[in-house]
Design a protein around this motif. Structure first.
Motif, PDB file in Angstrom:
ATOM      1  N   GLU A   1       0.833  -1.190   0.000  1.00 32.00           N
ATOM      2  CA  GLU A   1       0.000   0.000   0.000  1.00 32.00           C
ATOM      3  C   GLU A   1       0.872   1.246   0.000  1.00 32.00           C
ATOM      4  OE1 GLU A   1      -2.461  -0.491   3.412  1.00 32.00           O
ATOM      5  OE2 GLU A   1      -3.621  -2.143   2.541  1.00 32.00           O
ATOM      6  N   ALA A   2       0.277   2.405  -0.278  1.00 31.53           N
ATOM      7  CA  ALA A   2       1.027   3.662  -0.244  1.00 31.53           C
ATOM      8  C   ALA A   2       1.660   3.831   1.134  1.00 31.53           C
ATOM      9  CB  ALA A   2       0.091   4.826  -0.536  1.00 31.53           C
TER      10      ALA A   2
ATOM     11  N   PHE B   1       6.099  -1.643 -10.596  1.00 38.12           N
ATOM     12  CA  PHE B   1       4.879  -1.734  -9.795  1.00 38.12           C
ATOM     13  C   PHE B   1       3.938  -2.784 -10.379  1.00 38.12           C
ATOM     14  CE2 PHE B   1       6.488   2.358  -8.703  1.00 38.12           C
ATOM     15  CZ  PHE B   1       5.925   2.754  -7.501  1.00 38.12           C
TER      16      PHE B   1
ATOM     17  N   ARG C   1      -1.075  -2.698  -7.369  1.00 39.17           N
ATOM     18  CA  ARG C   1      -0.442  -2.314  -6.103  1.00 39.17           C
ATOM     19  C   ARG C   1       0.093  -0.884  -6.158  1.00 39.17           C
ATOM     20  NH1 ARG C   1      -1.711  -6.068  -2.062  1.00 39.17           N
ATOM     21  NH2 ARG C   1      -1.779  -8.142  -3.017  1.00 39.17           N
ATOM     22  N   GLN C   2       0.294  -0.301  -4.953  1.00 39.04           N
ATOM     23  CA  GLN C   2       0.731   1.086  -4.840  1.00 39.04           C
ATOM     24  C   GLN C   2       2.209   1.231  -4.486  1.00 39.04           C
ATOM     25  OE1 GLN C   2      -1.299   3.759  -5.552  1.00 39.04           O
ATOM     26  NE2 GLN C   2      -2.668   2.126  -6.261  1.00 39.04           N
TER      27      GLN C   2
ATOM     28  N   THR D   1       5.207  -0.924 -15.171  1.00 38.28           N
ATOM     29  CA  THR D   1       4.099  -1.727 -14.643  1.00 38.28           C
ATOM     30  C   THR D   1       4.279  -3.180 -15.047  1.00 38.28           C
ATOM     31  OG1 THR D   1       2.623   0.169 -14.831  1.00 38.28           O
ATOM     32  CG2 THR D   1       1.597  -1.972 -14.601  1.00 38.28           C
TER      33      THR D   1
END
Length: 307
Positions: free
Chosen positions: A157-158, A191, A195-196, A301
């Motif tokens: 997560e972020a 990434f 997902r972050q 990505t």
């Protein structure tokens, strides 16, 4: 000294609890966790309640994920408690600077721990490199996130750092053993599309005369790789197993150590000394490198990732 452990997850149970139990300096007096407990230790689910009802516990060790950690640390410091921070010390550099100022204002100790710096051969590697000219340094840090962080979605997560959660361990060693200061000059971050935070990264650093680079990957299966190779004017140093083993020109130096052996006991010994003498230990260079990699990094990505 009595200490409270906040966040009873895998790292707390695997490393913090045994290190405290084996230490002559500490007694585990309480825990705070939504679900986890330590047998025989008073357990709280509310941190504010601990601070109010146990003023006798003067030291807090925080093992929470980085995003919620600031609120807990700031409350503890404001209440006059000494604080020990699991790595990374916060979710942002600004948070860490704010905690440093708060610790100074309240006259308490604050320790940003970097457990990999306490790996068995890191000090020897630093001493060996001190008198040599570095030509290149290559970090290869590849591990299986499913093995080491099973089901821990927060890490993607972020603010969770993704692959930099283990990668910052390597950077903590590099910043400890190098004589010269380095800074990020280029990065590529990979990434998963769902997902972050990155699952892999390539980072290049500026060094006065050497090529310094790091390859980080959270998708490693089979043998895990935590190595740092330093080529110098008079030989090549190789740290493996996260700094637990050291080779000079292919010859192993000293007896080998397994895994995290000794790292957390040394952290808690340092915390005891810090509390006794007073002061701060907040080296933020490893976290600065991670922040710079996010600032400079080109984003790629890849396929979705699921635990």
């Amino acid at each position: 000294m009595e200490i409270a452990l906040i966040g009873i997850g895998k790292i707390a149970l695997d490393q913090h609890v045994p290190a405290i139990a084996a230490s002559p300096d500490w007694e585990l007096a309480a825990t705070v966790s939504r679900a986890g407990t330590v047998e025989g230790t008073p357990a709280f689910t509310d941190f504010d309640e601990l601070l109010v009802t146990r003023p006798d516990i003067r030291v807090i060790s925080l093992c929470l994920p980085p995003v919620p950690r600031f609120d807990y640390a700031s409350k503890a410091l404001a209440a006059g408690r000494h604080v020990m921070l699991e790595k990374p010390p916060g979710a942002t550099l600004a948070e860490c600077h704010a905690l440093t100022e708060l610790a100074k204002q309240n006259g308490v100790s604050l320790y940003a721990t970097w457990h990999s710096r306490e790996a068995d051969k890191v000090a020897d590697a630093k001493a060996w490199l001190a008198s040599r000219v570095l030509r290149s340094l290559t970090v290869t840090w590849k591990e299986d996130v499913r093995r080491w962080h099973p089901g821990q979605d927060w890490i993607f997560e972020a603010g969770g750092l993704g692959v930099f959660d283990p990668g910052i361990n390597a950077l903590s060693i590099v910043t400890e053993i190098l004589r010269e200061e380095i800074h990020v000059r280029d990065a590529t971050l990979v990434f998963p599309e769902n997902r972050q935070a990155p699952i892999a990264a390539e980072v290049a650093f500026h060094h006065p005369q050497a090529q310094v680079q790091a390859t980080l990957d959270f998708r490693q299966e089979g043998e895990q790789t935590w190595s740092i190779e330093a080529v110098t004017d008079t030989g090549t140093l190789l740290l493996t197993h996260g700094g637990a083993r050291m080779f000079i020109d292919g010859v192993e130096q000293g007896a080998s150590q397994d895994g995290l052996s000794g790292e957390y006991p040394r952290l808690y010994a340092k915390m005891a000394a810090l509390v006794q003498r007073g002061g701060l230990d907040m080296d933020l260079r490893p976290m600065t490198h991670v922040a710079d990699a996010f600032l400079l990094g080109r984003r790629e990505t890849t396929a979705p990732f699921h635990f």
